[in-house]
Design a protein around this motif. Structure first.
Motif, PDB file in Angstrom:
ATOM      1  N   PHE A 136       0.821  -1.212   0.000  1.00  0.00           N
ATOM      2  CA  PHE A 136       0.000   0.000   0.000  1.00  0.00           C
ATOM      3  C   PHE A 136       0.859   1.268   0.000  1.00  0.00           C
ATOM      4  O   PHE A 136       0.473   2.278  -0.593  1.00  0.00           O
ATOM      5  N   ASP A 137       1.993   1.223   0.683  1.00  0.00           N
ATOM      6  CA  ASP A 137       2.850   2.405   0.839  1.00  0.00           C
ATOM      7  C   ASP A 137       4.029   2.420  -0.124  1.00  0.00           C
ATOM      8  O   ASP A 137       5.053   3.047   0.149  1.00  0.00           O
ATOM      9  N   LEU A 138       3.877   1.754  -1.249  1.00  0.00           N
ATOM     10  CA  LEU A 138       4.993   1.649  -2.194  1.00  0.00           C
ATOM     11  C   LEU A 138       5.481   3.020  -2.664  1.00  0.00           C
ATOM     12  O   LEU A 138       6.694   3.279  -2.712  1.00  0.00           O
ATOM     13  N   ASP A 139       4.556   3.906  -2.993  1.00  0.00           N
ATOM     14  CA  ASP A 139       4.956   5.248  -3.445  1.00  0.00           C
ATOM     15  C   ASP A 139       5.681   6.010  -2.339  1.00  0.00           C
ATOM     16  O   ASP A 139       6.631   6.768  -2.602  1.00  0.00           O
ATOM     17  N   LEU A 140       5.237   5.814  -1.115  1.00  0.00           N
ATOM     18  CA  LEU A 140       5.880   6.460   0.037  1.00  0.00           C
ATOM     19  C   LEU A 140       7.285   5.904   0.249  1.00  0.00           C
ATOM     20  O   LEU A 140       8.232   6.657   0.514  1.00  0.00           O
ATOM     21  N   ASP A 141       7.427   4.602   0.115  1.00  0.00           N
ATOM     22  CA  ASP A 141       8.732   3.971   0.322  1.00  0.00           C
ATOM     23  C   ASP A 141       9.731   4.323  -0.782  1.00  0.00           C
ATOM     24  O   ASP A 141      10.943   4.275  -0.554  1.00  0.00           O
ATOM     25  N   ARG A 142       9.237   4.656  -1.948  1.00  0.00           N
ATOM     26  CA  ARG A 142      10.153   5.069  -3.021  1.00  0.00           C
ATOM     27  C   ARG A 142      10.916   6.337  -2.625  1.00  0.00           C
ATOM     28  O   ARG A 142      12.016   6.592  -3.117  1.00  0.00           O
ATOM     29  N   ILE A 143      10.319   7.113  -1.700  1.00  0.00           N
ATOM     30  CA  ILE A 143      10.962   8.334  -1.209  1.00  0.00           C
ATOM     31  C   ILE A 143      11.718   8.077   0.086  1.00  0.00           C
ATOM     32  O   ILE A 143      12.882   8.430   0.213  1.00  0.00           O
ATOM     33  N   ASN A 144      11.039   7.436   1.050  1.00  0.00           N
ATOM     34  CA  ASN A 144      11.614   7.279   2.389  1.00  0.00           C
ATOM     35  C   ASN A 144      12.577   6.102   2.514  1.00  0.00           C
ATOM     36  O   ASN A 144      13.600   6.199   3.189  1.00  0.00           O
ATOM     37  N   LYS A 145      12.234   4.985   1.881  1.00  0.00           N
ATOM     38  CA  LYS A 145      13.044   3.767   2.013  1.00  0.00           C
ATOM     39  C   LYS A 145      13.211   3.100   0.649  1.00  0.00           C
ATOM     40  O   LYS A 145      12.695   2.005   0.394  1.00  0.00           O
ATOM     41  N   PRO A 146      13.950   3.759  -0.243  1.00  0.00           N
ATOM     42  CA  PRO A 146      14.080   3.271  -1.626  1.00  0.00           C
ATOM     43  C   PRO A 146      14.827   1.952  -1.758  1.00  0.00           C
ATOM     44  O   PRO A 146      14.809   1.337  -2.832  1.00  0.00           O
ATOM     45  N   ASN A 147      15.490   1.504  -0.693  1.00  0.00           N
ATOM     46  CA  ASN A 147      16.249   0.256  -0.768  1.00  0.00           C
ATOM     47  C   ASN A 147      15.434  -0.971  -0.381  1.00  0.00           C
ATOM     48  O   ASN A 147      15.962  -2.087  -0.385  1.00  0.00           O
ATOM     49  N   ARG A 148      14.177  -0.774  -0.051  1.00  0.00           N
ATOM     50  CA  ARG A 148      13.339  -1.921   0.284  1.00  0.00           C
ATOM     51  C   ARG A 148      13.093  -2.783  -0.959  1.00  0.00           C
ATOM     52  O   ARG A 148      13.238  -2.313  -2.095  1.00  0.00           O
ATOM     53  N   PRO A 149      12.696  -4.054  -0.763  1.00  0.00           N
ATOM     54  CA  PRO A 149      12.554  -4.980  -1.904  1.00  0.00           C
ATOM     55  C   PRO A 149      11.569  -4.535  -2.973  1.00  0.00           C
ATOM     56  O   PRO A 149      11.822  -4.739  -4.168  1.00  0.00           O
ATOM     57  N   LEU A 150      10.451  -3.924  -2.581  1.00  0.00           N
ATOM     58  CA  LEU A 150       9.450  -3.527  -3.581  1.00  0.00           C
ATOM     59  C   LEU A 150       9.885  -2.312  -4.404  1.00  0.00           C
ATOM     60  O   LEU A 150       9.775  -2.342  -5.637  1.00  0.00           O
ATOM     61  N   PRO A 151      10.376  -1.231  -3.801  1.00  0.00           N
ATOM     62  CA  PRO A 151      10.828  -0.094  -4.616  1.00  0.00           C
ATOM     63  C   PRO A 151      11.969  -0.438  -5.565  1.00  0.00           C
ATOM     64  O   PRO A 151      12.087   0.151  -6.652  1.00  0.00           O
ATOM     65  N   THR A 152      12.816  -1.391  -5.181  1.00  0.00           N
ATOM     66  CA  THR A 152      13.948  -1.776  -6.038  1.00  0.00           C
ATOM     67  C   THR A 152      13.570  -2.859  -7.045  1.00  0.00           C
ATOM     68  O   THR A 152      14.410  -3.277  -7.853  1.00  0.00           O
TER      69      THR A 152
END
Length: 285
Positions: free
Chosen positions: A61-77
């Motif tokens: 659900f928070d993929l767009d948010l994680d692209r900014i805050n935690k870009p190294n997580r498995p889904l954004p990468t």
């Protein structure tokens, strides 16, 4: 798709399961109800699997948010695909529900409450996460109220006062978690306490609240609501809190995949404190 161990940890964030481990064990120690250990352990497993599955769902659900805050997580990468993550989430939640039903029929209701409140907090259609004070409020529910309710189903009695204190200790820690998410949350219109008062004041507020709660325990011990020997873990608790919040090093939040070091240290601190009181109660009451 091959799932690396570190990616599994980043997706499921099992760090938060410490609340589901320490709260039931501590309440069990308070009541000296060691005969219930097997059921308590099964209950802990049920809640942990459900929570880990919900954490995966939250990251979807928070993929767009994680692209900014935690870009190294498995889904954004793109190390893990969204459909694969959905499958993992569904599997963990389903197993958690199944285990809860095998333990106690009412435990399914607690697990269902966890799922429902989690969706209210994080699902894009509702997304209560965007409102100010929602993080500490729902944090108190997820990591305090839920394990205590589940424990009350398994054990014949629990210490109500200490259960409330545990929930109150979780609330300021949940606000600390918002510090690392300020950049993305600001862009997406999500309100949080650190945005309003700043990082340092949020840290100082959390420290003050925890010390104030420990002071309440001190007063309760002095007036014999709890044994006077509770002053021993109270002194240790004050030392732990001081250690946790002093000499904080600067942290590069863009490199975080799970959570900031301060949040991890504060989470460990309040659970160690709670467990110390449980051990003291077990030994002297």
């Amino acid at each position: 798709m091959r799932l690396a161990f570190q990616d599994f940890i980043s997706l499921t964030v099992p760090h938060y399961c410490i609340f589901y481990l320490i709260a039931p064990i501590t309440l069990l120690l308070f009541g000296k109800l060691t005969g219930f250990i097997p059921n308590i352990l099964c209950m802990i497993l049920s809640l942990c699997l459900t929570l880990m599955g919900l954490n995966v769902l939250n990251m979807i659900f928070d993929l767009d948010l994680d692209r900014i805050n935690k870009p190294n997580r498995p889904l954004p990468t793109n190390r893990i695909s969204t459909p694969w993550a959905f499958g993992l989430s569904a599997a963990l939640i389903s197993i958690g529900i199944l285990i809860s039903g095998l333990i106690h029929i009412y435990l399914i209701l607690v697990v269902a409450t966890l799922i429902l409140t989690f969706l209210i907090y994080t699902h894009p259609k509702v997304y209560f996460k965007k409102y100010l004070f929602s993080s500490p409020f729902f944090g108190g529910i997820f990591y305090g109220l839920i394990p205590i309710l589940a424990t009350s189903i398994i054990l014949p009695q629990i210490d109500t006062t200490f259960s409330i204190i545990y929930i109150l200790m979780i609330v300021p820690i949940a606000s600390l978690k918002d510090i690392e998410d300020i950049p993305g949350e600001t862009i997406h219109g999500i309100k949080s306490i650190p945005q309003i008062i700043g990082k340092q004041k949020t840290i100082k507020l959390a420290k003050f609240v925890l010390i104030f709660i420990i002071a309440i325990l001190f007063v309760l011990s002095v007036f014999n609501f709890y044994p006077i020997l509770f002053i021993i873990p109270i002194l240790f608790a004050l030392a732990i809190i001081k250690k946790t919040f002093t000499a904080q090093q600067k942290e590069d939040y863009t490199t975080i995949t799970t959570q900031a070091r301060l949040v991890t240290k504060a989470t460990l601190a309040i659970n160690i404190i709670f467990l110390m009181f449980g051990i003291t109660a077990f030994l002297i009451i």
